[in-house]
Design an enzyme around this catalytic site. Structure first.
Site, PDB file in Angstrom:
ATOM      1  N   ARG A 106     -79.586  82.916  59.858  1.00 46.23           N
ATOM      2  CA  ARG A 106     -78.644  82.980  60.971  1.00 46.23           C
ATOM      3  C   ARG A 106     -77.261  82.470  60.569  1.00 46.23           C
ATOM      4  NH1 ARG A 106     -80.219  83.182  66.600  1.00 46.23           N
ATOM      5  NH2 ARG A 106     -82.373  83.856  66.746  1.00 46.23           N
ATOM      6  N   HIS A 152     -75.613  84.977  58.291  1.00 45.45           N
ATOM      7  CA  HIS A 152     -75.245  86.110  59.138  1.00 45.45           C
ATOM      8  C   HIS A 152     -73.951  85.818  59.904  1.00 45.45           C
ATOM      9  CE1 HIS A 152     -76.040  89.476  61.990  1.00 45.45           C
ATOM     10  NE2 HIS A 152     -75.466  88.661  62.847  1.00 45.45           N
TER      11      HIS A 152
END
Lengths: 213, 213
Positions: free
Chosen positions: B47, B50
């Protein structure tokens, strides 16, 4: 308030020391290319490096078609700022900021038309984007939609800050933005994001308040 | 909703493709060290990479004292999340998030005592921090104040996510955090920031909703 909203002596000391270090890091990264940027652009670069602790941004930021001067003018005229995500809205020091990502119509449009919520939110904001400022720090698809509005629907924003982040479409969306004939600020490659977007637009707002340009 | 809040086919395709690239980038950066992390930790690392498009974070993130399991428990108990800046509040998908940086008392305390607003905001949140979750993505001084509350005032947060960003004090504040006997997630060095903070805590919230741990 001082640099970066500092009001206490501690806050000011940290901000000043940080500014010094940031300036030196930028010099290291840019070398002779530091002369490619004017004073206002350097101020924006400093803010981005300060916000990310990532001096590489000095090499990644691109200013096209006089974006700072155009942005300052639009801010002085109290034009709306349209953003792609609420985190950016929360970070901008300005009254007239609009984000439609959580608007009920956006969920409807996205589902029905099979487009991203980010695209739907820009489509819904079309009339505000015309003659307004766009700030995109997250979704490449939102930036592509703004580019489409400019090309196909005669929408003409005063300034587009396009710094979406990610390994899919972000790089390409920013390349397309730089080809346009409108004022824009972007980053080369996948990097970008909400702190980058917020520090750029807050820098321009600060210039407008100081009466620059 | 799918990964990263995608609801449309386009949104899901982008998210899936991005996830694939992110996983490969992390493998490149970590090499054999990829086995140092469990599945939940890898999910959080993904995450963060990202959100930043910066694979270096795979090397910078540190998990101490079982922070994901402790975080999930606290979320399931609906404990408050106390954050340093409004941008983080705007990004967290959870009802009980508190940010005091713009509280009138904070301006007063900061001016009177010559401390940063960030420090004053943590001091004001003391009772919520005790048995709550702290997320700091901006101000090193806020993290230092939380560490002081833990050491000197017997305040015991369930989890501290400490990823302040910057070249002054951020590195040091996170080093001090990692020495404590509480559950914490941090980054090594100057890098960090609001997207890092938000993606970590949203990952833990997503685990809690899926009934993990």
């Amino acid at each position: 308030m001082g640099f970066m909203g500092a009001i206490s002596k501690d806050g000011l000391n940290i901000a000043n020391k940080s500014r010094e270090i940031v300036k030196n890091k930028i010099k290291d990264v840019l070398g002779g290319k530091i002369n490619d940027f004017n004073e206002e652009e350097m101020g924006i670069i400093e803010r981005v490096v300060h916000a990310t602790a990532d001096p590489e941004y000095a090499k990644l930021l691109v200013f096209k078609n006089n974006p700072i001067v155009e942005g300052i003018k639009a801010i002085k005229e109290k034009k709306p700022i349209i953003v792609d995500v609420n985190m950016i809205k929360a970070g901008i020091r300005y009254d007239n900021v609009k984000c439609f990502i959580d608007h009920p119509d956006v969920f409807e449009i996205a589902k029905k038309e099979g487009i991203t919520r980010a695209v739907a939110s820009m489509r819904l904001a079309k009339d505000l984007i015309d003659d307004g400022i766009v700030v995109i720090g997250n979704a490449p698809t939102a930036l592509f939609e703004v580019i489409r509005l400019i090309k196909e629907e005669d929408i003409y924003p005063r300034l587009v800050i396009g710094v979406p982040v990610g390994f899919v479409q972000a790089t390409e969306s920013k390349e397309e933005l730089r080809k346009l004939n409108i004022s824009n600020i972007s980053t080369v490659g996948p990097k970008g994001g909400t702190p980058v977007a917020v520090s750029i637009i807050n820098g321009i707002i600060a210039y407008a308040k100081k009466g620059k340009a």
